[in-house]
Enzyme design. Sequence first.
Site, mmCIF file in Angstrom:
data_model
loop_
_atom_site.group_PDB
_atom_site.id
_atom_site.type_symbol
_atom_site.label_atom_id
_atom_site.label_comp_id
_atom_site.label_asym_id
_atom_site.label_seq_id
_atom_site.Cartn_x
_atom_site.Cartn_y
_atom_site.Cartn_z
ATOM 1 C CG ASP A 50 -41.379 56.074 16.292
ATOM 2 O OD1 ASP A 50 -40.932 55.835 14.962
ATOM 3 O OD2 ASP A 50 -42.548 56.750 16.535
ATOM 4 C CG ASP A 57 -41.564 59.668 14.121
ATOM 5 O OD1 ASP A 57 -41.663 58.604 13.349
ATOM 6 O OD2 ASP A 57 -42.175 59.427 15.132
#
Length: 731
Positions: free
Chosen positions: A634, A450
């Site tokens: 996430d 990420d």
Amino acid sequence: MALAETPHPAACPACVALPDAADIRDRASALAGTATIQLSLPTIHCAGCISGVERALNGVPGVTSARVNLTLRRASVEAGPGVTPDALIARLDLAGYEAHELDATALAATATDRAGRDLAMRLAVAFFANMNVMLLSVAVWSGAEGVTRDMFHWISAMIAIPAVIFSGTPFFRSAYGALRGRRLNMDVPISLGLILALALSLWETSLSGHHAYFDAALSLSFFLLLGRYLDHRTRASARSAAEELAALEVPKALRVEGGAETEVYAADLHAGDVVRVRPGGRIPVDGVVIDGESEVDRSLMTGESLPAFAGRDTVVSAGEVNLTGPLLVRVTAAGKDTSLHRIADLVAVAESGRANYSSIADRFARGYAPVVHILSLTAFAMWMWISGGDLRLSLNVAVATLIITCPCALGLAVPAVTTAASGRLFRKGLLIKDGTALERLADVDTVVFDKTGTLTMGAPVPEDLGTVSRRDLEVVLALAEASSHPLAQALAQATRAAGLRPARAEGLREVPGHGIEATVRGERARLGRASWLGAESSGRTATWLRLGEAQPVEFVFTDRLRPGAAEAVAGLRAQGKRILLVSGDATPAVRAFAARIGIDEVLAEALPAEKAARIAELAAEGRKVLMVGDGLNDTAALAGAHVSISPASALDAARVASDIVLLGNDLAPVADAAETAIRAKQRIRENFAISGLYNLVAVPVALLGLATPLIAALAMSLSSITVSLNALRVR
């Protein structure tokens, strides 16, 4: 006003608790005279934070005690019935600490570690009982005969039998469950070995025999429990991320009916209801804005680092933060129907899939247990035939065979290595939460990162303030200090750090969704979006200042790279791993950042479900994926990956979903963890080889009747020690 990449790594989203449970809890607390309030403290990081939070909370009238847990980043507050969570959160906000209410009832299930304490207690009993029986055995080995020897044997029996029954309960319970299900596991031969060793020893003692093997049974119990306890400790911090998501909540909302506001539980809202969301508040429902203008921080849901403008007909989601202006929102989904709960469902499905991973030890155990029983039964039958029906001799050989092949070394093979490797990585700043995480990390060939909050610190930093005049900076400071916007706060902090003092501003007014304005030195000054100031946006993360009729001045921001991020990416690439950047941030920002850090494959503007879907696609291609992320968006991807890592600054649910937690800010240890995992897996295989070689030598000795159960126990202990020493090489 343009938004920067702003960190809200662990703010609490709007999962809604059941009102009935909350009512019951409130009534119980009132009856008791005090209430226990649990607060999440996502930004605390040191002992100074602990004392600061406790001092602030204890200063609230009605609070009787406040205790902070730095590991869990939570505070437990005992307070009178007049003290509300909102009052505590407001006091902490004044003290500079972010805080959110937690559902204490939902978290209670994950707060204790009864299994760990139970194993530790049984391990201690096995150890002390074994030491005492060993002392008695020394007397027998030294030549005690007749009545003296029998007395020592009976005393050993009185110590060993209850100790083995108590210490071996985990193995007996597991073996019973396996046999009831008509299958075998590693605990079946373990349990059989313990029971037969005790039974044979008791029989020998009753017949005034020369040898009893109570010490062998206790040694077995001790070494096997040691392996079980080490394995448990590596798993102790793991719990369900879906449960953690369900515990985080915005418990109440302001429903608007007939112009009047009523505070209700968010779970009681229905589609079509209208709620008011005040500036700074977290949106408790999915809905559509019907009145008001503001900016909404969607970083928790999408990872997008720029606050989005929210006006009439804008769709908003539970968990997003209203930054600047009040909004009226028509509810489209509440409670379990919100996007937040859908993410929790994605996480639960992903966790259940990852739970199917079969460790090396599990795969080995499937074939090992039947072989042990066949060998022992063969030894018994063979010696019954050779000895002409000597039951006593045949049982001795069979029990010796069962003990010598008992999977004690196998029981230590994996947890000993895992514990040694976990200790090494902990010293480097990585906490291993799951017992199979290192095995899975060793298989990784693809790494997905990420961006915001993971490869970056998630904090906007203004560039090139030195090129701006001191006069303009003083105006900027006056305006920025009056705004709660992330870019304004970053500007205020940077200009203060440069030693500047704010200009005198009059008539300060924040315009929701646009910026802030005031009169400075007789001129109108504005700080905010390019379009509001008549400037042309450069497409970068920026805010603009316009003083009077002068040309607007642009302040460009960058997101500071996390320490060690470039080293981690380079190290993983050097190991031959495929690297991807998957982010919910805007495409230009993601592509520019990827080029800066050296990542070629990029997926931008990805929603939580799309991140999880990309992980699933890679898995379908046969890839073993390591996911490194920090946000709510996430969480499903972290749970669905083959193995996952999150920084300690991550959202609570993201940390829970991860197998490994990065304790510091430096990302460089991630590459070292991958190398350590490969070495650890190699040591595990070596330990299995050692165990196999030991059995190759020891089993024939036992089958030939050359090893008593005592010698078998000593040989088993030697193999266990060898395995443990080999495991220490990982360090």
